[in-house]
Design an enzyme around this catalytic site. Sequence first.
Site, PDB file in Angstrom:
ATOM      1  CD1 TRP A  29      -2.822 -16.293  24.879  1.00  0.00           C
ATOM      2  CD2 TRP A  29      -5.246 -16.255  25.176  1.00  0.00           C
ATOM      3  NE1 TRP A  29      -3.359 -14.995  25.634  1.00  0.00           N
ATOM      4  CE2 TRP A  29      -4.687 -14.957  25.623  1.00  0.00           C
ATOM      5  CE3 TRP A  29      -6.487 -16.339  24.939  1.00  0.00           C
ATOM      6  CZ2 TRP A  29      -5.376 -13.891  25.859  1.00  0.00           C
ATOM      7  CZ3 TRP A  29      -7.500 -15.353  25.162  1.00  0.00           C
ATOM      8  CH2 TRP A  29      -6.828 -14.037  25.733  1.00  0.00           C
ATOM      9  CG  ASP A  36      -9.350 -17.422  19.673  1.00  0.00           C
ATOM     10  OD1 ASP A  36      -9.805 -16.105  19.369  1.00  0.00           O
ATOM     11  OD2 ASP A  36      -8.634 -17.346  20.891  1.00  0.00           O
ATOM     12  CE  LYS A  87      -1.760  -9.980  19.250  1.00  0.00           C
ATOM     13  NZ  LYS A  87      -3.080 -10.206  20.163  1.00  0.00           N
TER      14      LYS A  87
END
Length: 464
Positions: A193, A274, A310
Amino acid sequence: MAPAIRAGEGREPLPQDHPSAGRRLSTLVRHLLPSSPRRTAAAEAATTTLESSPTMASQVSSVFAGIAQAPEDPILGVTVAYNKDPNPAKINLGVGAYRTEEGKPLVLNVVRRAEQMLINDPSRVKEYLPIVGLAEFNKLSAKLIFGADSPAIKENRVVTVQCLSGTGSLRVGGEFLARHYHERTICIPATTWGNHPKVFGLAGLTVRSYRYYDPATRGLDFKGLVEDLSSAPVGSIVLLHACAHNPTGVDPTIDQWEQIRQLMRSKSMLPFFDSAYQGFASGSLDKDAESVRMFVADGGELLMAQSYAKNMGLYGERVGALSVVCGSADVAVRVESQLKLVIRPMYSSPPLHGPSIVATILKDSEMYNEWTVELKAMADRIISMRQQLFDALKSRGTPGDWSHILKQIGMFTFTGLSSEQVAFMRQEYHIYMTSDGRISMAGLSTKTVPILADAIHAAVTQLK
């Protein structure tokens, strides 16, 4: 001394009564200076000067005049470009947010129910939360990621603090490690990311990369990963994507995870997970947490950044948590005290509404079950989009092996398209994605899959 003016007596006109700034200043000067001929003349002179002179702002160049225009964020900039495109057929596959079959943002039914319950509760107030956040939310978040029967939780070795979604959790964790961990090097995947290196670098850590994605196979470069971690400094921090690796969608197998675990523990490395997609990748909350629980089960320490953007669709609520699994309960107490010192000058205390939604859902078995059903429906739709896109490319005879679309998992697919091909698709088909070829599968629909397949086919055949 001039007599005091009582409210309503001798009021000069309000600012909105005066179109001229000069007349407002003139009125102020007359009030402040005593009424003598000499003073009145001075006042008139001052007023004349003020009325005739340009404002200070127009005389002095800005102290920020030398600042350069910053480039758009490579991910968020895609949406900026998309919004400027007047073409009605444009498609945005850059945004990392779930969309319905109709291309609309989704608020889960269970989230709406939870919010309504909170609104209807007359006992709720808007007081500040403690520095570490909502206690109930923290407890339930740790249980969700580590498992209800986690020995680390039972032994009080886990400290969890509420943070500003996943990004905030990573930043707080990074600054904590920069202050208190003996090794300031963090190893992150070479393809990761885009915010990861910035977050950790600004937190005070030295960022180095390890091989992860293999462009040739569009899969995991496991050999390169092992080699790079083997040569990294002993005790290094290692960033690991818990599941649904962003941006590649490529995850290690369970056997590979076990090899990674053994290697890292043998080198006294500190895992920093993460987790942005728990339950959103496979549709199973437990399956998507397997990698994390493997590391917790061996009794070692680790950090975990969680996000509910999400899997609960709480993107704008910025709901996240940072957990530190410690070696003992007394260490956990001291770690929490130091995390507070990181958070307090950063944002003082976190928001209340989002974590209250999460806690309301997680603590109620019926609402929790409803959430898992809606969560699996989102994951299943994304998996369906993968199959539809693969079939569409296959039916068109698009050159190349596109099986990686099915093998990758989660919100994103790393297509393997070049930046030139991405630019071509934007120009000719008004399809927007990041320049590295990452597309959000959640942004696709049955209607737009054929359009994307046509664009990919044209890009691949026309731009070798």
